[in-house]
Design an enzyme around this catalytic site. Sequence first.
Site, PDB file in Angstrom:
ATOM      1  N   LEU D 102       2.228 -17.634  37.184  1.00  0.00           N
ATOM      2  CA  LEU D 102       2.154 -18.482  38.374  1.00  0.00           C
ATOM      3  C   LEU D 102       0.714 -18.861  38.701  1.00  0.00           C
ATOM      4  CD1 LEU D 102       4.665 -16.116  40.040  1.00  0.00           C
ATOM      5  CD2 LEU D 102       5.192 -18.493  39.439  1.00  0.00           C
ATOM      6  N   LYS D 206     -10.171  -9.508  33.093  1.00  0.00           N
ATOM      7  CA  LYS D 206     -10.195 -10.951  32.858  1.00  0.00           C
ATOM      8  C   LYS D 206     -11.268 -11.621  33.709  1.00  0.00           C
ATOM      9  CE  LYS D 206      -8.150 -15.352  33.071  1.00  0.00           C
ATOM     10  NZ  LYS D 206      -7.034 -16.262  33.203  1.00  0.00           N
ATOM     11  N   LYS D 281     -11.695 -21.595  39.834  1.00  0.00           N
ATOM     12  CA  LYS D 281     -10.777 -20.655  40.490  1.00  0.00           C
ATOM     13  C   LYS D 281     -11.100 -19.204  40.079  1.00  0.00           C
ATOM     14  CE  LYS D 281      -6.212 -18.757  39.969  1.00  0.00           C
ATOM     15  NZ  LYS D 281      -5.146 -18.632  38.972  1.00  0.00           N
TER      16      LYS D 281
END
Lengths: 333, 333, 333, 333
Positions: D102, D206, D281
């Site tokens: 998502l 990450k 982001k």
Amino acid sequence: MAASLGFRGAASGLRYWSGRRRPVGSLAAVCSRSMASKTPVGFIGLGNMGNPMAKNLIKHGYPLILYDVFPDVCKEFKEAGEQVASSPADVAEKADRIITMLPSSMNSIEVYSGANGILKKVKKGSLLIDSSTIDPSVSKELAKEVEKMGAVFMDAPVSGGAARSGNLTFMVGGVENEFAAAQELLGCMGSNVLYCGAVGSGQSAKICNNMLLAISMIGTAEAMNLGIRSGLDPKLLAKILNMSSGRCWSSDTYNPVPGVMDGVPSSNNYQGGFGTTLMAKDLGLAQDSATSTKTPILLGSVAHQIYRMMCSKGYSKKDFSSVFQYLREEETF
Amino acid sequence: MAASLGFRGAASGLRYWSGRRRPVGSLAAVCSRSMASKTPVGFIGLGNMGNPMAKNLIKHGYPLILYDVFPDVCKEFKEAGEQVASSPADVAEKADRIITMLPSSMNSIEVYSGANGILKKVKKGSLLIDSSTIDPSVSKELAKEVEKMGAVFMDAPVSGGAARSGNLTFMVGGVENEFAAAQELLGCMGSNVLYCGAVGSGQSAKICNNMLLAISMIGTAEAMNLGIRSGLDPKLLAKILNMSSGRCWSSDTYNPVPGVMDGVPSSNNYQGGFGTTLMAKDLGLAQDSATSTKTPILLGSVAHQIYRMMCSKGYSKKDFSSVFQYLREEETF
Amino acid sequence: MAASLGFRGAASGLRYWSGRRRPVGSLAAVCSRSMASKTPVGFIGLGNMGNPMAKNLIKHGYPLILYDVFPDVCKEFKEAGEQVASSPADVAEKADRIITMLPSSMNSIEVYSGANGILKKVKKGSLLIDSSTIDPSVSKELAKEVEKMGAVFMDAPVSGGAARSGNLTFMVGGVENEFAAAQELLGCMGSNVLYCGAVGSGQSAKICNNMLLAISMIGTAEAMNLGIRSGLDPKLLAKILNMSSGRCWSSDTYNPVPGVMDGVPSSNNYQGGFGTTLMAKDLGLAQDSATSTKTPILLGSVAHQIYRMMCSKGYSKKDFSSVFQYLREEETF
Amino acid sequence: MAASLGFRGAASGLRYWSGRRRPVGSLAAVCSRSMASKTPVGFIGLGNMGNPMAKNLIKHGYPLILYDVFPDVCKEFKEAGEQVASSPADVAEKADRIITMLPSSMNSIEVYSGANGILKKVKKGSLLIDSSTIDPSVSKELAKEVEKMGAVFMDAPVSGGAARSGNLTFMVGGVENEFAAAQELLGCMGSNVLYCGAVGSGQSAKICNNMLLAISMIGTAEAMNLGIRSGLDPKLLAKILNMSSGRCWSSDTYNPVPGVMDGVPSSNNYQGGFGTTLMAKDLGLAQDSATSTKTPILLGSVAHQIYRMMCSKGYSKKDFSSVFQYLREEETF
């Protein structure tokens, strides 16, 4: 409660006032005028800032209902005859105007929405003013919850100056027609009370101001340091900057170079003033706002990281103007 | 020559004056007092800045001996009756007070030390004032060469304001007892003439000022942008900053947000004012100074790179306050 | 001289070789092949880098003519039977291939163009290789002067690795058909000898490499620090980065976190390696190049300022990977 | 359910495997071996990344139960015979292994804890793998809620590579003895599946990787640009960097300069690859982590702001290596 609302009705007869220095004379006038009907004011959070703020309210004749998580800090007030409550809910039961002054978003949430929080007992029509510096989105959330209970929430963070002397600036967000009521109390604690717009805008204004403050303080420190290393006299350089386009509050009112000005932290080994940790915290809030609004803040980000580094280098309790010392010092290991 | 030195002797009777705004009235008084003995003044470099500066000297009654590498720019002055010289050396032969206003260190070196440079014909006792903004180490080199010829060199770069209206600030470096003589001429072109110390210190002061200016301008643009995106009204935010510790020249005198203030470049599509290219150049000089003096300038460096990027994005001819537009604009490709 | 030129003719019979690791075997072959005709090589500058480089030339059978401003550092070589000259000019009189290894642009200018500089006595056809890391524009200036004397100049700064083990990389700028001759000598001191283009391009390539190195080293330190503070195991995080797109020389070969890798400075209290002061110097050269070519280098500039600050915080003699310690350490004052 | 758990028990017989590239051969072996007992797998979120990931699971023989808020994107799968569910809760009712992919923290919260979320119908012992890249603290919150229901949650964000070719890296956080079960599925979609530690550590790893990636990409772009403007050949410069200490994934595998490498976005007008918006982001998440852990990330912050600015300058849909174009381009207005 009726009395209180009546009082607030009277207060709102004051002319709408925003963005101008209120003459000290008229402030005194207002305060003496309302003295007769002064009902108790709740005050939660009696730390470095809250303590002198509460005392200024007392000086202006307001009886207080006090609370702090650390009961010891209330002692002094109890001995002076003020009433101490057992929880934020207890404060809300006893006062319909409450000021909160807390160190973080989490604390504000706890004090308002916690198990013994204000919202458990808040009366309809109460005025709740949060002077904590927190995330504007948290202020908006709290305002919604407060509104559901039929009360009014305003954010009113504080900027600059010394709490003790009442020389603070409040930046107020909330419904405009309640501003006068808030201003009645805040005007006792600060010389400037500025209306900034809807709930959360007090926080936003403070965040923008402090980000610009941090940037111009570091800029002043860099420019003074570069000039001194280039052979210029520090006082003369400060004078030149202050007559020129480099002029800013950090150069003309709070110069970071020891010996350039009297009565500022830089001339007192960076004691007192506004701590580096607090500036790092405010810059963290600016960073959050910028990330969520997708606003580029290049210098704001670097300023944030500089204060972050200073915090881990022993500057955390020094005034934020100590960035001059941080940039300049040459240790020999 | 004797007359000229006599004149300068008279001028030095003026009270030593540094760091305070000279009342316009007294300036006029001084100028009319010395009108009788006005000898020609050399002026080399009639570009965007030099042209209005030269005209202000004429207005104050000084006959000029002019020179520029582009003969066309002298036409206007020739038609108005001023004398045009054939080279810097020619100017030095005809005038014992010379002002130079050139775009770079290389140009200053050429005009002073080149094949037809000032130094080929400079008279003993001449006063040579370089108003170019250049590397302070170049100013010091030129001063040494000038001194060998028995003349006096001062660096007097210009900061802020508009050349046309004479609203400039000169930052002057050189021997202190010649400052009054320099000030006589510079006072005709600028409202502030500040003594900064030994030769080169005018440049250093200007570099420090402009670095701080760039930093606080970008900081103001970031803070205003962040506030606006957070929902604050731009005019109200500017008002709040200007009453608070974020206040700076860029926020209260030259606000970069269109519509907040009248009469500034931001309200005129960033036309006029101080170009982005010039700011990038000054920040390059600040960078050089910082590297050679081993001074850390974190925000100064980032500011430099921001103006560097703007230059390659179409902002080179816009006023430097257009950084607000640069940070804000959202193009759709 | 004729012999020497003959030798260099022979050397140029080597296949043109750039950008690949030379097999150690073939290097030995070349060196033994030319052993017979080995004429003395001049070597000026016997500091931390120059000393082991000179020794590697000796190991490969080249007799040296040595010079250093500090006579003491030549003693060791004298005792080992090498010839010590009285000045750079003296070296130039006795050798027609000279290597210089000096700490700054000013030193290179002095050694080449000074009163007793190489250019006073340089022979026609000599090959002058400057392994100093200096401003590329200075290299180009020196090359012009050398060319006027009928000799050849190449810039060949050194990158990474340990001088002692001969594990250096030379980045060479100069006329391409002289590269083989330079490579004959440089191949004795470094495992990689890379041809970069015209004179000055060796310097430019090194500056670009070291700027990227500084940026990725600081980036690695920030990423490792952020991960560790977020609860990740340092060794596991390094492994993940090295299998992913964050992989870089600083993460997989020279990891800055103590305990992650053996045999690197971070596991030896940041002793040895490439000093913070040297990195700050190289970043100063990158900054100069960027300013003069008007290239925006945002991260390069910030990296420069970080190393500049470290130099004044006691890190000047530590390896440049100590930026991890600088970012992480929490002192208590 | 028993079957599924049995299957997972079998899978956990696989050797523990972390941090090494799994040979394609053995992957095929494992997959065919377990083919017989393949029970349906839930898959929620079929956007740019989710779509090819789901197809790779199908290729490996797993029947899917699909859901996406946009019903259209499920059509393709329905026509191919896969089962489409009516809500996340519906997926949870029909499958005991679910993968979610998502776009944001908010979406993950909605899909798990919303009115028709997974948690409404999740079966005991289910394995829920969230491959979204979100705030690690949100992953931890979700894990707690999932655990209360007797199920297992793992965060497994994806890094680099192309989803279509199955050339992805998964960074997995969660209980270690469930890793093999997660790896069975993730190994069908990515060539690297790395165990990073407790829940949330996949996200942290990450975030650290992508912050370092952004820094070294911008560093590579700056170094290449500086070198090119200094006169170096781009291909030669890339070669030199890749043999030297400046080497990084961005320079040797994904070079941002058009024409230097084939098959990368820079040679295809920056189409495809990893978009600038996504990088902005991820850097926002890094910023949040750094602020909450009080970690200084100077270059990480500047990198964040650079990608933030690029997003408003028309680069939002270009690959993140387009920072080279952004720094270089010279528009003429």
